[in-house]
Design an enzyme around this catalytic site. Sequence first.
Site, mmCIF file in Angstrom:
data_model
loop_
_atom_site.group_PDB
_atom_site.id
_atom_site.type_symbol
_atom_site.label_atom_id
_atom_site.label_comp_id
_atom_site.label_asym_id
_atom_site.label_seq_id
_atom_site.Cartn_x
_atom_site.Cartn_y
_atom_site.Cartn_z
ATOM 1 N N ASP A 8 34.671 51.702 43.455
ATOM 2 C CA ASP A 8 35.217 53.060 43.494
ATOM 3 C C ASP A 8 36.729 52.931 43.288
ATOM 4 O O ASP A 8 37.244 51.839 43.004
ATOM 5 C CB ASP A 8 34.832 53.788 44.794
ATOM 6 C CG ASP A 8 35.587 53.274 46.020
ATOM 7 O OD1 ASP A 8 36.291 52.237 45.919
ATOM 8 O OD2 ASP A 8 35.476 53.910 47.091
ATOM 9 N N CYS A 65 35.066 48.250 47.153
ATOM 10 C CA CYS A 65 35.591 49.556 47.562
ATOM 11 C C CYS A 65 36.758 49.277 48.492
ATOM 12 O O CYS A 65 37.260 48.150 48.523
ATOM 13 C CB CYS A 65 34.512 50.448 48.173
ATOM 14 S SG CYS A 65 33.798 49.898 49.734
ATOM 15 N N THR A 67 36.971 49.090 51.785
ATOM 16 C CA THR A 67 36.614 48.146 52.852
ATOM 17 C C THR A 67 35.498 47.181 52.458
ATOM 18 O O THR A 67 35.277 46.185 53.155
ATOM 19 C CB THR A 67 36.106 48.919 54.083
ATOM 20 O OG1 THR A 67 34.958 49.688 53.676
ATOM 21 C CG2 THR A 67 37.176 49.848 54.643
HETATM 22 C C1 RB5 Z 1 37.570 55.568 49.789
HETATM 23 O O1 RB5 Z 1 38.691 56.188 50.338
HETATM 24 C C2 RB5 Z 1 36.957 54.635 50.811
HETATM 25 O O2 RB5 Z 1 36.341 55.375 51.822
HETATM 26 C C3 RB5 Z 1 35.975 53.694 50.152
HETATM 27 O O3 RB5 Z 1 36.626 52.961 49.170
HETATM 28 C C4 RB5 Z 1 35.323 52.671 51.043
HETATM 29 O O4 RB5 Z 1 36.253 51.993 51.815
HETATM 30 C C5 RB5 Z 1 34.161 53.127 51.813
HETATM 31 O O5 RB5 Z 1 33.520 52.364 52.534
#
Ligand code: RB5
Length: 152
Positions: A8, A65, A67
């Site tokens: 993402d 992503c 985290t």
């Molecule tokens: C996006 O802001 C964040 O929530 C996503 O990248 C991820 O860390 C979700 O687990």
Amino acid sequence: MKIAIASDHGGFRLKEEVAGLLSEFGIEYKDFGTFSEAAVDYPDLALIVAEAVCAGDFDRGILCCGTGIGVSIAANKVPGIRAALCHDTFSARAAREHNCANILTLGQRVIGAGLARDIVTTWLEAEFQGGRHASRIEKIKAIEQKYNRCSR
Ligand code: RB5
């Protein structure tokens, strides 16, 4: 080995780093996006990679992503997927040797590019050890089947 990768917006820069590493290693991969830091929903990207691995079109996947948690949770909903969130090389090796993890997930907001490269390298090089670990994987598949999900 063919690898599917995606992220993402929160993992975009780390995914680019992973793509660069795979290119350096001469490993075939397909980047399913995202292709900018504009906000997208991590389950959408995780699903694409998880389904591609589940279908057998790719041997393994790597998802990033913020985290590494969201993509891990989402990918693990797809039958046959064993996605492992690893932020150290010990876990990355064990994820392959013990858990036969077919997707590695990483968090861009948690670790730096250097450690991520070491984790990806370790995970790519490690192989499932089978033996006592194989019957445990079978038990994971049995859990999927218990809930009427097909299993690879
Ligand atoms: C996006 O802001 C964040 O929530 C996503 O990248 C991820 O860390 C979700 O687990």
